[in-house]
Design an enzyme around this catalytic site. Structure first.
Site, mmCIF file in Angstrom:
data_model
loop_
_atom_site.group_PDB
_atom_site.id
_atom_site.type_symbol
_atom_site.label_atom_id
_atom_site.label_comp_id
_atom_site.label_asym_id
_atom_site.label_seq_id
_atom_site.Cartn_x
_atom_site.Cartn_y
_atom_site.Cartn_z
ATOM 1 N N SER A 48 0.801 -1.226 0.000
ATOM 2 C CA SER A 48 0.000 0.000 0.000
ATOM 3 C C SER A 48 0.834 1.277 0.000
ATOM 4 O O SER A 48 0.323 2.344 -0.317
ATOM 5 C CB SER A 48 -0.940 0.012 1.209
ATOM 6 O OG SER A 48 -0.216 -0.156 2.410
ATOM 7 N N ASP A 341 -2.195 8.614 7.617
ATOM 8 C CA ASP A 341 -3.198 7.803 8.311
ATOM 9 C C ASP A 341 -2.484 6.906 9.322
ATOM 10 O O ASP A 341 -1.291 7.089 9.560
ATOM 11 C CB ASP A 341 -4.037 7.017 7.284
ATOM 12 C CG ASP A 341 -3.235 5.964 6.530
ATOM 13 O OD1 ASP A 341 -2.088 5.685 6.916
ATOM 14 O OD2 ASP A 341 -3.757 5.407 5.547
ATOM 15 N N HIS A 344 0.418 4.984 6.896
ATOM 16 C CA HIS A 344 1.123 5.432 5.693
ATOM 17 C C HIS A 344 1.635 6.868 5.816
ATOM 18 O O HIS A 344 0.971 7.708 6.426
ATOM 19 C CB HIS A 344 0.188 5.340 4.475
ATOM 20 C CG HIS A 344 -0.403 3.986 4.314
ATOM 21 N ND1 HIS A 344 -1.691 3.677 4.721
ATOM 22 C CD2 HIS A 344 0.114 2.846 3.798
ATOM 23 C CE1 HIS A 344 -1.931 2.403 4.459
ATOM 24 N NE2 HIS A 344 -0.866 1.875 3.890
#
Length: 376
Positions: A48, A341, A344
């Protein structure tokens, strides 16, 4: 027997087809050269941290295609694209700085065909890891093995677009393969409660990291056999310092989860040894080591006031439990926060990291930086 005239006509037609195909492949290569200064494609593999939207096309619990993700991503007008950050990923920024005119298109996107792939393809997937069991909590994700299977399909497309000789040259001499993976193998595999308890009972940290390194070695060798030659491999960042880990472990601002960081550092040491080994073993290849761990730790130290709390999230002391979404609280000073977040980095952090990888010293990127790698 066919009349000589008909035979000649067919031969002439066949020759025209060959000439047309050769002219088209030269045009496609030259068009790419004109726009990106001779650099080929950017092929991005990972999780991600660099996913540009592949998970949008999977039935998965790991998605970022909801606001306010992407709020600072200018190319989409601030709309979410599936990137797990407020703006650009490290892969986006590196591609821009190297002169690629378009972001690498997500492999699963409908437009990942034709000449669009000449500038690169992104195979990364939120929740993906080196090990195939990693990320199963999300139901669906693309592990590195599957991502390489997908590149094999792309490799065949390049042969059709450019012809086998030009395709091989374009991929091996002028394109860069970046791999950002490994964090999920700890966070969403070995360290994950319940799902991994059996693995942890039966396998020591040393054994698990051995498996990771052996698997990664085979994966990188597979890419080499598909004509990849210029590699950049990121190590695992300080995963014990992300807001999620600090929140669930109820740590103070200046603390990080010791076990998670120790596992990351142990893996990182083995990764560096592996890349040195592959540089000596795989003829013509260059494996560049990106020291993401130290880069992120320096960001956390330098921006201590903004390093513990997620800019977008909810739950607990550091907004580190619930992922970023429409009901999340969001900070106003997004350009100062290290983490977007609970998991990340922000675009501001990605920009600092990317520029060190592009232009920095061997402390962060070795044996050459990415600007130098492009020109080799």
């Amino acid at each position: 027997m066919e009349p000589v005239a008909m035979v000649m006509e067919k031969a002439w037609s066949f020759g025209l087809v060959l000439l047309w195909f050769s002219t088209l492949s030269c045009y496609l290569v030259n068009a790419a050269d004109d726009k990106n200064g001779g650099f080929g494609a950017s092929f991005i593999f990972g999780d991600s941290l660099v996913d540009a939207g592949n998970n949008n096309y999977l039935p998965t619990l790991s998605r970022a295609n909801i606001p306010p993700n992407g709020i600072d991503f200018k190319a989409s007008g601030g709309n979410p694209t599936g990137r797990y950050t407020n703006g650009r990923t490290i892969g986006d920024i590196v591609g821009e700085e190297l002169g690629v005119p378009n972001y690498a298109v997500p492999y699963l996107a409908p437009n990942s065909t034709g000449k669009a792939i000449l500038y690169g393809v992104n195979y990364a997937s939120g929740g993906g890891g080196i090990m195939n069991a990693t990320g199963r909590i999300f139901v669906n994700r693309l592990g590195l093995d599957i991502q390489i299977d997908f590149f094999n399909n792309t490799r065949k497309q390049f042969d059709k677009l450019l012809g086998s000789s030009k395709a091989k040259d374009y991929i091996s001499k002028r394109s860069i393969f970046s791999i950002t993976i490994g964090a999920n193998d700890f966070l969403n595999n070995y360290l994950l409660p319940v799902l991994s308890i059996g693995a942890r009972i039966s396998e020591t940290p040393d054994g698990f990291i051995d498996d990771m390194i052996n698997h990664l070695s085979n994966q990188l060798t597979r890419l080499y056999k598909l004509d990849a030659r210029k590699f950049v491999i990121g190590n695992v960042g300080p995963i014990g310092c992300i807001p999620y880990q600090k929140t669930i472990n109820q740590l103070n601002e200046n603390e990080c989860v010791d076990l998670a960081n120790k596992l990351a550092m142990q893996y990182n040491g083995r990764l560096k040894e592996l890349l040195t080994e592959l540089n000596g073993k795989l003829k013509g290849a260059i494996f560049v080591h990106a020291n993401v761990y130290d880069l992120v730790m320096e960001l956390i130290t330098n921006y201590a006031k903004y390093a513990s709390e997620a800019c977008c999230g909810n739950g607990g002391q550091y907004a580190g439990i619930i992922p970023c979404g429409p009901t999340s609280s969001m900070c106003k000073d997004r350009d100062k926060h290290v983490f977007w977040d609970p998991y990340h980095p922000s675009e501001a952090a990605n920009l600092i990291i990317a520029r060190q990888l592009l232009h920095g010293s061997t402390k962060y990127i070795s044996p050459v930086n990415l600007e130098q790698l492009r020109n080799l």
